[in-house]
Design a protein around this motif. Structure first.
Motif, PDB file in Angstrom:
ATOM      1  N   GLY A 145       0.797  -1.215   0.000  1.00 41.25           N
ATOM      2  CA  GLY A 145       0.000   0.000   0.000  1.00 41.25           C
ATOM      3  C   GLY A 145       0.829   1.265   0.000  1.00 41.25           C
ATOM      4  O   GLY A 145       1.942   1.310   0.528  1.00 41.25           O
ATOM      5  N   GLU A 146       0.278   2.307  -0.622  1.00 39.90           N
ATOM      6  CA  GLU A 146       0.890   3.629  -0.645  1.00 39.90           C
ATOM      7  C   GLU A 146      -0.204   4.680  -0.502  1.00 39.90           C
ATOM      8  O   GLU A 146      -1.358   4.463  -0.873  1.00 39.90           O
ATOM      9  CB  GLU A 146       1.647   3.871  -1.959  1.00 39.90           C
ATOM     10  N   GLU A 147       0.174   5.812   0.046  1.00 44.32           N
ATOM     11  CA  GLU A 147      -0.764   6.911   0.191  1.00 44.32           C
ATOM     12  C   GLU A 147      -0.843   7.700  -1.107  1.00 44.32           C
ATOM     13  O   GLU A 147       0.159   7.883  -1.801  1.00 44.32           O
ATOM     14  CB  GLU A 147      -0.332   7.819   1.334  1.00 44.32           C
ATOM     15  N   GLU A 148      -2.045   8.154  -1.433  1.00 40.50           N
ATOM     16  CA  GLU A 148      -2.272   8.915  -2.650  1.00 40.50           C
ATOM     17  C   GLU A 148      -2.984  10.223  -2.309  1.00 40.50           C
ATOM     18  O   GLU A 148      -3.868  10.257  -1.449  1.00 40.50           O
ATOM     19  CB  GLU A 148      -3.126   8.122  -3.650  1.00 40.50           C
ATOM     20  N   VAL A 149      -2.577  11.301  -2.994  1.00 39.36           N
ATOM     21  CA  VAL A 149      -3.221  12.610  -2.860  1.00 39.36           C
ATOM     22  C   VAL A 149      -3.571  13.087  -4.257  1.00 39.36           C
ATOM     23  O   VAL A 149      -2.708  13.156  -5.133  1.00 39.36           O
ATOM     24  CB  VAL A 149      -2.308  13.629  -2.148  1.00 39.36           C
ATOM     25  N   ALA A 150      -4.854  13.398  -4.483  1.00 37.49           N
ATOM     26  CA  ALA A 150      -5.336  13.819  -5.791  1.00 37.49           C
ATOM     27  C   ALA A 150      -5.905  15.228  -5.715  1.00 37.49           C
ATOM     28  O   ALA A 150      -6.439  15.648  -4.683  1.00 37.49           O
ATOM     29  CB  ALA A 150      -6.396  12.842  -6.317  1.00 37.49           C
ATOM     30  N   PHE A 151      -5.781  15.947  -6.832  1.00 39.59           N
ATOM     31  CA  PHE A 151      -6.309  17.298  -6.951  1.00 39.59           C
ATOM     32  C   PHE A 151      -7.777  17.239  -7.352  1.00 39.59           C
ATOM     33  O   PHE A 151      -8.154  16.482  -8.256  1.00 39.59           O
ATOM     34  CB  PHE A 151      -5.490  18.075  -7.994  1.00 39.59           C
ATOM     35  N   LEU A 152      -8.624  18.032  -6.699  1.00 37.32           N
ATOM     36  CA  LEU A 152     -10.047  18.088  -6.997  1.00 37.32           C
ATOM     37  C   LEU A 152     -10.417  19.508  -7.415  1.00 37.32           C
ATOM     38  O   LEU A 152     -10.228  20.455  -6.649  1.00 37.32           O
ATOM     39  CB  LEU A 152     -10.889  17.680  -5.784  1.00 37.32           C
ATOM     40  N   HIS A 153     -10.927  19.633  -8.634  1.00 40.31           N
ATOM     41  CA  HIS A 153     -11.454  20.924  -9.080  1.00 40.31           C
ATOM     42  C   HIS A 153     -12.810  21.154  -8.420  1.00 40.31           C
ATOM     43  O   HIS A 153     -13.558  20.195  -8.162  1.00 40.31           O
ATOM     44  CB  HIS A 153     -11.595  20.932 -10.598  1.00 40.31           C
ATOM     45  N   PRO A 154     -13.183  22.406  -8.107  1.00 43.49           N
ATOM     46  CA  PRO A 154     -14.497  22.644  -7.484  1.00 43.49           C
ATOM     47  C   PRO A 154     -15.671  22.126  -8.302  1.00 43.49           C
ATOM     48  O   PRO A 154     -16.735  21.861  -7.738  1.00 43.49           O
ATOM     49  CB  PRO A 154     -14.540  24.179  -7.354  1.00 43.49           C
ATOM     50  N   LYS A 155     -15.492  21.949  -9.625  1.00 38.85           N
ATOM     51  CA  LYS A 155     -16.572  21.380 -10.422  1.00 38.85           C
ATOM     52  C   LYS A 155     -16.823  19.916 -10.069  1.00 38.85           C
ATOM     53  O   LYS A 155     -17.889  19.368 -10.390  1.00 38.85           O
ATOM     54  CB  LYS A 155     -16.242  21.503 -11.913  1.00 38.85           C
ATOM     55  N   GLN A 156     -15.859  19.286  -9.416  1.00 39.34           N
ATOM     56  CA  GLN A 156     -16.031  17.902  -8.992  1.00 39.34           C
ATOM     57  C   GLN A 156     -16.744  17.795  -7.648  1.00 39.34           C
ATOM     58  O   GLN A 156     -17.006  16.693  -7.189  1.00 39.34           O
ATOM     59  CB  GLN A 156     -14.671  17.200  -8.919  1.00 39.34           C
ATOM     60  N   PHE A 157     -17.029  18.934  -7.014  1.00 40.18           N
ATOM     61  CA  PHE A 157     -17.723  18.910  -5.727  1.00 40.18           C
ATOM     62  C   PHE A 157     -19.223  18.704  -5.943  1.00 40.18           C
ATOM     63  O   PHE A 157     -19.801  19.181  -6.921  1.00 40.18           O
ATOM     64  CB  PHE A 157     -17.533  20.231  -4.976  1.00 40.18           C
ATOM     65  N   ALA A 158     -19.837  18.011  -5.001  1.00 38.30           N
ATOM     66  CA  ALA A 158     -21.294  17.961  -4.875  1.00 38.30           C
ATOM     67  C   ALA A 158     -21.589  18.017  -3.380  1.00 38.30           C
ATOM     68  O   ALA A 158     -21.894  17.007  -2.749  1.00 38.30           O
ATOM     69  CB  ALA A 158     -21.867  16.699  -5.514  1.00 38.30           C
ATOM     70  N   PRO A 159     -21.498  19.200  -2.777  1.00 42.37           N
ATOM     71  CA  PRO A 159     -21.598  19.310  -1.315  1.00 42.37           C
ATOM     72  C   PRO A 159     -23.048  19.273  -0.836  1.00 42.37           C
ATOM     73  O   PRO A 159     -23.995  19.479  -1.605  1.00 42.37           O
ATOM     74  CB  PRO A 159     -20.960  20.670  -1.032  1.00 42.37           C
ATOM     75  N   GLN A 160     -23.189  19.019   0.452  1.00 44.10           N
ATOM     76  CA  GLN A 160     -24.511  19.066   1.064  1.00 44.10           C
ATOM     77  C   GLN A 160     -25.007  20.507   1.091  1.00 44.10           C
ATOM     78  O   GLN A 160     -24.301  21.404   1.550  1.00 44.10           O
ATOM     79  CB  GLN A 160     -24.453  18.503   2.484  1.00 44.10           C
ATOM     80  N   PRO A 161     -26.194  20.781   0.582  1.00 47.76           N
ATOM     81  CA  PRO A 161     -26.685  22.171   0.532  1.00 47.76           C
ATOM     82  C   PRO A 161     -26.862  22.748   1.932  1.00 47.76           C
ATOM     83  O   PRO A 161     -27.219  22.053   2.887  1.00 47.76           O
ATOM     84  CB  PRO A 161     -28.030  22.043  -0.189  1.00 47.76           C
ATOM     85  N   GLY A 162     -26.602  24.042   2.031  1.00 49.10           N
ATOM     86  CA  GLY A 162     -26.848  24.776   3.266  1.00 49.10           C
ATOM     87  C   GLY A 162     -25.723  24.751   4.265  1.00 49.10           C
ATOM     88  O   GLY A 162     -25.796  25.447   5.284  1.00 49.10           O
ATOM     89  N   ILE A 163     -24.646  23.991   4.015  1.00 49.29           N
ATOM     90  CA  ILE A 163     -23.510  23.922   4.938  1.00 49.29           C
ATOM     91  C   ILE A 163     -22.331  24.620   4.271  1.00 49.29           C
ATOM     92  O   ILE A 163     -21.830  24.157   3.236  1.00 49.29           O
ATOM     93  CB  ILE A 163     -23.148  22.462   5.295  1.00 49.29           C
ATOM     94  N   TYR A 164     -21.889  25.731   4.850  1.00 54.08           N
ATOM     95  CA  TYR A 164     -20.833  26.536   4.247  1.00 54.08           C
ATOM     96  C   TYR A 164     -19.595  26.673   5.137  1.00 54.08           C
ATOM     97  O   TYR A 164     -18.606  27.264   4.722  1.00 54.08           O
ATOM     98  CB  TYR A 164     -21.360  27.939   3.928  1.00 54.08           C
ATOM     99  N   THR A 165     -19.651  26.148   6.361  1.00 52.11           N
ATOM    100  CA  THR A 165     -18.523  26.320   7.275  1.00 52.11           C
ATOM    101  C   THR A 165     -17.348  25.418   6.945  1.00 52.11           C
ATOM    102  O   THR A 165     -16.221  25.710   7.331  1.00 52.11           O
ATOM    103  CB  THR A 165     -18.977  26.064   8.715  1.00 52.11           C
ATOM    104  N   GLY A 166     -17.587  24.307   6.272  1.00 53.53           N
ATOM    105  CA  GLY A 166     -16.502  23.409   5.913  1.00 53.53           C
ATOM    106  C   GLY A 166     -17.021  22.033   5.559  1.00 53.53           C
ATOM    107  O   GLY A 166     -18.156  21.664   5.891  1.00 53.53           O
ATOM    108  N   ILE A 167     -16.183  21.266   4.866  1.00 51.56           N
ATOM    109  CA  ILE A 167     -16.598  19.927   4.438  1.00 51.56           C
ATOM    110  C   ILE A 167     -16.771  19.000   5.628  1.00 51.56           C
ATOM    111  O   ILE A 167     -17.684  18.166   5.659  1.00 51.56           O
ATOM    112  CB  ILE A 167     -15.567  19.372   3.436  1.00 51.56           C
ATOM    113  N   GLN A 168     -15.905  19.122   6.645  1.00 45.26           N
ATOM    114  CA  GLN A 168     -16.000  18.232   7.802  1.00 45.26           C
ATOM    115  C   GLN A 168     -17.274  18.461   8.607  1.00 45.26           C
ATOM    116  O   GLN A 168     -17.642  17.607   9.422  1.00 45.26           O
ATOM    117  CB  GLN A 168     -14.774  18.413   8.692  1.00 45.26           C
TER     118      GLN A 168
END
Length: 714
Positions: A145-168
């Motif tokens: 196993g190895e750790e992977e870090v990928a770049f995400l463009h904001p167009k790839q987001f589908a966040p929960q509506p109404g929550i703006y403080t952060g993804i967590q």
């Protein structure tokens, strides 16, 4: 063979996730539209937004892309360097190991490319994302196993509506990921050849056509009632993966007999025996443990580790491993080396499933770097009065956080993403395009105009001796030439004003852009002017460092959860020498007063503020030379001081520093040898002088005795 698509009833959970995606699209659609517009402006869009009547639908033939210019002025290739602070003094060595490991990971992973993409996307769109994952398919000779870090463009987001403080702070979050049908087949063993690409606009600026070999894969993350993270993956109406507590440890097990699937190359014994009940399975596992412990002394450490894995997994293969070292073994026809595929080697079932593991069973003692010894299997008496060996159980670590880190540009209340630089200077870009079009139109229309009588058919090309016949003197008076130069004084002045507006909005000066600054009359003044611009842009750098601090913490937690083997790390010590060490997750295992094991993950993650200076090698070379000249290293003429100086220069990758240091080290050895020889010669001379002095004293004493013994004359 990959699994074919079945005409079955759509899973209920798929309906739930598709509804979540639809709700997110409704709230995120306005942002997606803005994102495409921003990308077009950054790329040099020529469309004119109407300023005056008649501008509708026009395009500028030539533009000055001030959006591109101002965003490129802010791009920094510096990757933040990790800084880990322990909460307790005894954890300082562990914090240093984490720092060294993170720096090695920054070199291993393509962070140069990731940072380059983020440096432009953050000011354009107001933010980006980083997706952290553990890929167990990447293996080496001694690691899994190895750790992977990928770049995400904001167009790839589908966040929960109404929550703006952060993804967590969200209950669920979806990632749109463009991929290929073949990649789906390799990873999930599902055939999606008949599926089409649902959202091709995720791959670019919104003008992309659907590709035959591409699909849009959706990865949903959701918090569950137990505090863990669930993961659900689908393409169109096909479910690819449904994992509860996906960050927990899992092992493949047989759906019929419950045994763990052995790894490739594992020797299987008693393959005719079919496990029918869980009690029989437990009895066989206990017998294997007892047999393994009785033969542990004749097995090597590496062999014992393999045995421990077999016993902990309940494979029953430990006896064969010891038999290879001289212990009793089964006949050759009763043994099988499993190839990693096919049915269960014990019961023959072809149905495999996964089972979540909460505890790791340690059968052999393990000592970590802090001195804690984790005991192996201990003898106990079971409920039937038999002696059994019970392994020590330690809990597996779980991050239990969303694997996505958000980097904002400038925080804005009520927005998930930060402020976009393109949005705030879009008006200035449109005005600049409009003025450029007007200037070009005026220049094209400028030139020479000739007035002639209405009925004249005179040639205007240069021909010598051409004769013109005019009807009257009035016609001659109408012949004239007018020069139109196209005065652009006011247009150019306003164009410069609009450009300066855009720069002032973003806080960028001439010195920050590396241009001639008429207000700065000296190098110190230019430095101060650039520092003022840097101060206005400090908020963006602070948000970048905050995002990387979260990223470093998440990378550490994923490594602590899934890395079983020690990983090599290297770093430079204070003398500039390369140090090679290993970091193991067991170093972070501790035991409380009640005897309970827990994982130490209470570290403070940040970014080293001195990293930008350290990454500027020329500046560091000058600083090191200044320290040498000022005597900070010692006497500048001393060879030892010069060796220290060139060691620092070698650490800063100065060309030829290593050869110079080796030459000085040889010269120091020669000087030390000459000094030792001179000292030895001086000691010999002192001894010789002492011997001569003693001899002179002895001769004087003899002469005195002889004079005392001589007879006196009468």
């Amino acid at each position: 063979m990959p699994k074919e698509r079945k005409a079955a009833v759509k899973p209920a959970k798929l309906d739930v996730w598709q509804k979540r995606l639809a709700d997110s699209d409704v709230a995120w659609k306005a942002q997606m539209t803005k994102m495409d517009r921003r990308e077009h402006l950054y790329s040099g869009d020529r469309e004119l937004r109407a300023l005056t009547k008649g501008d509708e639908g026009q395009k500028a033939p030539h533009i000055r892309n001030i959006v591109f210019e101002n965003i490129e002025s802010q791009v920094s290739s510096a990757i933040p360097s990790p800084k880990v602070t322990p909460r307790r003094k005894e954890d300082e060595a562990l914090a240093a190991k984490i720092e060294h490991w993170l720096r090695c990971e920054l070199d291993r992973l393509p962070f140069e490319t990731i940072n380059d993409q983020a440096e432009r996307t953050v000011p354009i769109q107001g933010g980006v994302g980083f997706l952290v994952a553990w890929d167990n398919r990447k293996r080496t000779h001694d690691t899994v196993g190895e750790e992977e870090v990928a770049f995400l463009h904001p167009k790839q987001f589908a966040p929960q509506p109404g929550i703006y403080t952060g993804i967590q702070d969200m209950d669920w979050f979806i990632v749109r990921q463009p991929t290929t049908k073949e990649n789906i087949r390799r990873r999930y063993d599902v055939n999606v050849e008949d599926e089409g690409e649902q959202e091709p606009q995720v791959r670019g600026t919104g003008d992309e056509d659907t590709a035959d070999d591409a699909v849009t894969m959706y990865i949903g993350y959701a918090k569950n009632d137990r505090g863990g993270i669930d993961r659900y993956v689908w393409v169109n109406d096909i479910e690819l993966e449904d994992l509860e507590n996906y960050q927990a440890r899992r092992v493949p097990v047989c759906a019929h007999c419950g045994r763990v699937r052995p790894p490739p190359g594992q020797v299987i014994q008693n393959r005719q025996a079919v496990v029918e009940t869980a009690e029989q399975d437990a009895v066989e596992a206990e017998q294997d443990i007892v047999a393994a412990e009785t033969r542990k002394q004749i097995a090597g450490r590496a062999l014992a580790m393999q045995l421990a894995q077999d016993v902990a997994a309940g494979l029953g293969g430990g006896l064969e491993t010891l038999a290879a070292e001289g212990a009793a073994a089964e006949p050759e026809d009763q043994r099988l080396r499993y190839d990693g595929e096919g049915p269960c080697p014990w019961c023959g079932s072809t149905n495999w499933t996964t089972k979540e593991q909460e505890y790791e069973e340690v059968t052999l003692p393990i000592a970590n770097s802090s001195g804690l010894v984790i005991p192996g299997a201990q003898p106990e008496i079971d409920e039937n009065g038999r002696s059994v060996m019970r392994p020590t159980k330690i809990p597996f670590y779980r991050p239990d956080v969303f694997p996505v880190v958000l980097q904002k540009s400038v925080s804005v209340y009520g927005q998930l993403l930060g402020n976009s630089d393109v949005d705030v200077i879009e008006d200035q870009q449109n005005t600049t395009n409009r003025m450029e079009k007007k200037i070009i139109d005026r220049l094209v229309k400028a030139g020479t105009r000739i007035t002639l009588p209405a009925k004249a058919t005179l040639r205007t090309d240069p021909v010598d001796g051409e004769r013109w016949f005019l009807d009257s003197p009035a016609d001659k008076a109408m012949i004239d030439v007018y020069q139109f130069s196209g005065d652009l004084q006011y247009e150019l002045t306003y164009l410069a004003t609009v450009y300066e507006e855009a720069r002032q909005i973003l806080g960028i000066t001439d010195s920050f852009q590396g241009r001639t600054d008429p207000t700065a009359t000296s190098g110190k003044a230019k430095e101060f002017s650039a520092a003022q611009a840097a101060g206005r842009l400090e908020s963006k750098r602070t948000m970048k460092q905050a995002a990387y601090a979260q990223l470093f913490e998440l990378m550490f937690k994923f490594w602590l959860a899934y890395s079983d083997e020690p990983r090599p790390i290297s770093y430079k010590d204070n003398e500039g020498n390369t140090v090679y060490e290993e970091i193991s997750r067991y170093d972070f295992l501790k035991q409380d007063k009640d005897g309970q094991y827990y994982w130490e993950d209470q570290f403070l993650f940040g970014c080293d503020d001195s990293a930008p200076l350290a990454s500027n090698r020329e500046a560091m070379w000058q600083e090191t030379r200044m320290n040498l000249q000022t005597g900070a290293f010692g006497d500048p003429s001393s060879t030892e001081t010069l060796i220290l100086f060139w060691s620092k220069m070698e650490e800063l990758h100065y060309p030829g520093a290593g050869e110079t240091k080796k030459y000085l080290e040889k010269r120091l050895q020669q000087e030390q040898q000459r000094a030792a020889q001179a000292q030895q010669m001086q000691i010999q001379l002192q001894l010789l002088a002492m011997q001569n002095q003693q001899r002179g004293q002895q001769l004087g004493a003899v002469a005195a005795n002889q004079s005392n013994q001589a007879p006196t004359g009468a």
